[in-house]
Design a protein around this motif. Structure first.
Motif, mmCIF file in Angstrom:
data_model
loop_
_atom_site.group_PDB
_atom_site.id
_atom_site.type_symbol
_atom_site.label_atom_id
_atom_site.label_comp_id
_atom_site.label_asym_id
_atom_site.label_seq_id
_atom_site.Cartn_x
_atom_site.Cartn_y
_atom_site.Cartn_z
ATOM 1 N N LYS A 294 1.029 -1.070 0.009
ATOM 2 C CA LYS A 294 0.091 -0.123 0.116
ATOM 3 C C LYS A 294 0.813 1.255 -0.003
ATOM 4 C CE LYS A 294 -3.672 -2.328 2.643
ATOM 5 N NZ LYS A 294 -4.517 -2.134 3.777
ATOM 6 N N MET A 295 0.635 2.136 -0.710
ATOM 7 C CA MET A 295 1.068 3.353 -0.817
ATOM 8 C C MET A 295 0.209 4.787 -0.881
ATOM 9 S SD MET A 295 4.141 2.495 -3.448
ATOM 10 C CE MET A 295 5.294 4.012 -2.921
ATOM 11 N N THR A 296 0.512 5.680 -0.151
ATOM 12 C CA THR A 296 -0.279 7.036 -0.143
ATOM 13 C C THR A 296 0.720 8.015 -0.691
ATOM 14 O OG1 THR A 296 -1.431 6.508 1.796
ATOM 15 C CG2 THR A 296 -1.358 8.747 0.939
ATOM 16 N N ILE A 297 0.076 8.667 -2.052
ATOM 17 C CA ILE A 297 0.863 9.754 -2.799
ATOM 18 C C ILE A 297 0.218 10.966 -2.939
ATOM 19 C CG2 ILE A 297 2.073 10.166 -4.948
ATOM 20 C CD1 ILE A 297 2.258 6.988 -5.226
ATOM 21 N N SER A 298 0.862 12.065 -2.473
ATOM 22 C CA SER A 298 0.188 13.233 -2.929
ATOM 23 C C SER A 298 0.786 13.995 -4.047
ATOM 24 C CB SER A 298 0.855 14.321 -1.476
ATOM 25 O OG SER A 298 0.079 13.776 -0.337
ATOM 26 N N VAL A 299 -0.111 14.520 -4.781
ATOM 27 C CA VAL A 299 0.212 15.120 -6.105
ATOM 28 C C VAL A 299 -0.440 16.629 -5.907
ATOM 29 C CG1 VAL A 299 0.000 15.057 -8.658
ATOM 30 C CG2 VAL A 299 -0.024 12.882 -7.190
ATOM 31 N N ASN A 300 0.525 17.317 -6.501
ATOM 32 C CA ASN A 300 0.183 18.791 -6.636
ATOM 33 C C ASN A 300 -0.086 19.142 -8.175
ATOM 34 O OD1 ASN A 300 0.119 19.495 -3.729
ATOM 35 N ND2 ASN A 300 2.610 19.948 -3.745
ATOM 36 N N VAL A 301 -1.081 19.942 -8.547
ATOM 37 C CA VAL A 301 -1.457 20.327 -9.904
ATOM 38 C C VAL A 301 -1.135 21.814 -9.686
ATOM 39 C CG1 VAL A 301 -2.956 20.347 -11.806
ATOM 40 C CG2 VAL A 301 -2.972 18.320 -10.170
ATOM 41 N N TYR A 302 -0.500 22.175 -11.022
ATOM 42 C CA TYR A 302 0.145 23.561 -10.911
ATOM 43 C C TYR A 302 -0.654 24.368 -12.036
ATOM 44 C CZ TYR A 302 3.648 22.701 -7.479
ATOM 45 O OH TYR A 302 4.309 22.438 -6.458
#
Length: 301
Positions: A270-278
């Motif tokens: 399991k992995m939790t990934i944060s992504v920012n959209v610019y």
């Protein structure tokens, strides 16, 4: 310490715009505000600050389409002329353009700056406009190489998987601008993904963010020589600002929680990934995705 970066505070942005006006507008009697245009909120801003925190050089980059960007408003304080600040600023803007997938940079140079840009690899395409009936500008362009670093093979494999197995990714023209094992930057076609308000469609923002997180897991598996099916178990997004121009999505090692460590033993990770959209320098959306990797054959890792 002298630093080249995006202005962060209101005070730093005030310095940024003031220097732009002081060098590029004030000598021709133009009032404050004339240094601004309607692309500021979708642009990438850079400034060089001296040891006392004063802005001594400024410049701006904005994308005109998915793979083409324009540099504008380059200005260096009189006290910093001839110190290499202009080249440092230009290099920073070009590097960010490459990370976001630009293969061509264009700009309009004043006659006094022609030699500087020619030395920096730009081609003179001929006369452009005459600003205020006095300042001759010249259209200049520079081709940029596709910047995927030494991880380019893995990145290209991921793009092939996206476009062959996820039809929407191909329609959106989602591509990787940069990947080095520590950071992943993706982008997509702005024209295809616009809504009736001429901003980026919320569904496209979500898809770009989701696939960026999914892509990080895929690349991690590739680099670890592991195999497994990647599933998005949960995805949450906050839309913070409209995206009027070309966007990009970024994730990096610091925004990832989890690994493939237990994939062999448990057949699942399991992995939790944060992504920012610019939108330019502005974080327009924040996505947090929980991904599950299922290894159907536990010995394949």
């Amino acid at each position: 310490m002298i630093t080249c970066r995006t202005p962060k505070t209101k005070k730093e942005f005030e310095q940024y715009y003031y220097l732009r006006w002081l060098i590029l507008r004030s000598p021709w009697g133009k009032e404050r505000g004339s240094e601004l245009d309607n692309l500021e909120d979708q642009a990438i801003h850079r400034a060089i600050f001296d040891q006392k925190g004063n802005a001594i050089a400024v410049g701006r980059l904005h994308f005109t389409n998915e793979n083409q960007a324009q540099i504008r408003y380059m200005a260096v304080a009189d006290t910093a002329q001839g110190s290499g600040m202009g080249k440092c600023l230009l290099d920073s803007l070009e590097a960010e353009a490459q990370k976001r997938g630009a293969t061509l940079i264009e700009l309009n140079a004043r006659e006094v700056a022609l030699a500087f840009y020619l030395k920096s690899g730009y081609q003179n395409m001929g006369k452009a406009h005459l600003l205020y009936g006095d300042i001759q500008h010249y259209a200049m362009t520079k081709k940029l190489s596709v910047l995927l670093t030494h991880r380019s093979k893995q990145a290209k494999n991921l793009m092939d998987v996206w476009h062959k197995t996820i039809p929407l990714s191909k329609a959106m023209n989602i591509n990787i601008g940069y990947y080095d094992g520590l950071e992943l930057v993706t982008h997509c076609d702005p024209m295809f993904n616009k809504n009736l308000h001429n901003t980026m469609f919320a569904g496209s923002i979500y898809t770009l963010a989701t696939l960026t997180g999914w892509g990080w897991v895929y690349l991690l598996l590739q680099n670890s020589h592991c195999h497994g099916d990647i599933v998005l178990a949960e995805g949450n997004i906050k839309y913070l600002a409209p995206i009027n121009g070309v966007s990009c999505a970024k994730t990096e090692q610091l925004l990832v929680d989890g690994s493939t460590e237990h994939l062999v033993e448990n057949g699942k990770a399991k992995m939790t990934i944060s992504v920012n959209v610019y939108s330019g320098d502005t974080v327009a959306a924040k996505f947090i995705g929980k991904y599950v990797v299922i290894n159907k054959e536990k010995n394949q890792c």
